[in-house]
Design an enzyme around this catalytic site. Structure first.
Site, PDB file in Angstrom:
ATOM      1  N   GLU A 146      46.272  72.357  32.203  1.00  0.00           N
ATOM      2  CA  GLU A 146      47.419  73.205  31.878  1.00  0.00           C
ATOM      3  C   GLU A 146      48.092  72.590  30.650  1.00  0.00           C
ATOM      4  O   GLU A 146      48.818  71.610  30.761  1.00  0.00           O
ATOM      5  CB  GLU A 146      48.422  73.225  33.032  1.00  0.00           C
ATOM      6  N   CYS A 184      56.462  75.232  28.009  1.00  0.00           N
ATOM      7  CA  CYS A 184      55.234  75.666  27.336  1.00  0.00           C
ATOM      8  C   CYS A 184      55.061  77.173  27.424  1.00  0.00           C
ATOM      9  O   CYS A 184      54.419  77.784  26.568  1.00  0.00           O
ATOM     10  CB  CYS A 184      54.018  74.954  27.901  1.00  0.00           C
TER      11      CYS A 184
END
Length: 505
Positions: A252, A286
């Protein structure tokens, strides 16, 4: 949700040695006050933790789905009852306002509940069709745990993000060794201590603390899989370290997410989503909005609304957004703003004077060239670039031009699904921001430089398992194929069957 700099794992050529500082300090990013001092665990200590986890893995797996779910539900209760204390710790270690930390806890609890209650349905054994040529066999598949999983977590969402791996790996039957970010080790230890209260029998969940070498040691410690969340640069180092032992990885990584505003959008809602998506958590998300592409028909209205909303958001002690957690990130934000302005961009809010120490005031930039670092690289600060487009085709092309592919948002009353389908990211929210991350049954993850693999949902449970296929012969086949006693009549019959079964395809 990613870190912005490669601070979690040492470079693969760096062997995690025992030498080095035995402890490290964590300081409040807002005040500089000492929050805590934590062990910098060595490779030997990491190996010992993994060995303990391996010894506990059979016991945890044999508890079964139902008992594991009961334990995980009790862990969720411990987290909920300690939410105020936990939120205060998040605020102290990484600067997030306590109210936002509580929101993070609420989302994490929802995903923990989903994992506990759906693991058996998703992973348990099920029968599958055997096919005509193997009709004498029964076929089953189930998903078995790796045994020990290593999780390397980020600092920006130190509860919600790692729990997306911790809870799903545990529900699947793995034991876990968790390395939280060196900026938020206290949060990781708090979660482990809460877990110990509901699973006191074995070291099913352990937390190790340390700097980059500690994370590198975990990659090399022989775990069944590594679940990593952090920057793309650090992700490459994790993959290189794991490649030495062919340890599979879940990545991720970072993002440069965009928000698209169509001419038929609810402009007020789009502006509100862009401001929250770009500025909340001081932009240290993010999945946060960093780029906005607005159709020319509604561009002026959108910009006016966004600037008005953002002007009411203040960074500072007691403000709506907190400090920048990592000191070095301040210079990246400063450089991105400077590059945008030097290349012809204009600051409608904030700009070159937006930075005061560790606090960055909201900044909205327009007329920024698409090859500016403010558009191409992850800024991880409370900044937005807003670009006028002539069509949705142009907007989609610009969104897809990014090297990242994590998430996106689309605002359109009539054409949202059509636009979303053409955006090459792992996740898209229509007429909302980041809704896909809050729904436990949906997978979450990226493509390209945003990583691979998924957390959350059924895909997230399977991510921490391997498929185990079993066949059982129920009776002898009337058409024995896998034997040297097979005769010409059988071969001829097989030839005819090929034509009958597949010749008309």
């Amino acid at each position: 949700m990613a870190e912005a700099l490669p601070t979690t794992v040492a470079a693969p050529e760096e062997r995690p040695a025992a030498a080095g500082p035995r402890t490290f300090d964590v300081r409040d990013p807002a005040t500089g006050a000492l929050v805590g001092t934590y062990p910098n665990h060595t490779a030997a200590e990491v190996d010992a933790a993994v060995a303990r986890a391996r010894a506990a893995s059979d016991w945890w797996q044999q508890l079964g789905f139902a008992e594991r779910a009961r334990r995980l539900d009790r862990w969720r209760g411990e987290i909920a009852r300690g939410a105020s204390e936990l939120a205060a710790l998040v605020r102290a270690e990484m600067g997030k306002p306590r109210a936002d930390a509580q929101l993070e806890i609420a989302m994490a609890a929802e995903h923990l509940r989903w994992a506990a209650r759906n693991a058996e349905r998703v992973l348990g054994p099920r029968s599958v069709p055997a096919g005509l040529l193997t009709i004498n066999h029964a076929a089953t598949v189930e998903y078995l745990p790796y045994g020990v999983v290593g999780v390397i977590g980020p600092w920006n969402y130190p509860i919600f993000t790692p729990l997306g791996s911790l809870s799903f790996a545990l529900a699947a039957g793995n034991t876990v060794v968790f390395k939280p970010s060196e900026f938020t080790p206290g949060v990781g230890l708090w979660l482990k201590q809460a877990f110990d209260r509901v699973v006191p029998e074995r070291p099913v969940l352990q937390t190790i603390t340390g700097l980059g070498a500690t994370g590198a040691a975990l990659c090399r410690a022989g775990v069944g899989k590594i679940g990593f969340t952090g920057s793309t640069a650090t992700g490459r180092k994790v993959m290189a370290a794991c490649a030495e032992t062919l340890t599979p990885v879940l990545m991720e990584c970072g993002g440069k997410d965009a928000l698209v505003v169509a001419p038929d959008a609810d402009v007020a809602a789009a502006a509100d989503a862009a401001v929250w998506g770009g500025l909340s958590n001081a932009g240290q998300t993010c999945l946060g909005v960093e780029r906005v592409y607005v159709h020319r028909d509604v561009y002026d209205e959108f910009v006016s609304r966004a600037v008005t909303l953002a002007r009411s958001v203040q960074a500072g002690p007691g403000g709506a957004i907190g400090p920048i957690t990592m000191p070095r990130q301040v210079e990246i934000i400063r450089a991105h703003i400077a590059d945008a302005l030097a290349r012809g961009g204009r600051a409608l809010l904030g700009g070159s004077d937006a930075i005061d120490g560790r606090y960055v005031q909201p900044t909205i930039l327009i007329d920024v060239p698409e090859d500016s670092t403010a558009v191409t690289e992850e800024t991880f600060g409370p900044t937005l670039t807003v670009t006028r487009v002539d069509s949705m085709d142009e907007a989609i092309d610009l969104v897809n031009a990014s090297a990242y592919g994590l998430g996106a948002s689309v605002f359109s009353r009539r054409h949202g699904p059509d636009i979303a389908r053409r955006i090459r990211t792992g996740n898209v929210a229509i007429n909302a921001f980041v809704a896909f991350a809050t729904i436990p049954s949906l997978p979450l993850g990226g493509i390209r430089e945003s990583g691979f693999g998924r957390v959350h949902g059924a895909d997230g449970l399977r991510e921490f398992t391997y498929p185990h296929a079993v066949t059982r012969q129920r009776f002898r086949s009337p058409l024995p194929l896998t034997t040297f006693t097979r005769g010409p009549r059988t071969d001829a019959l097989v030839g005819r069957l090929i034509g009958l079964l597949h010749g008309r395809a």
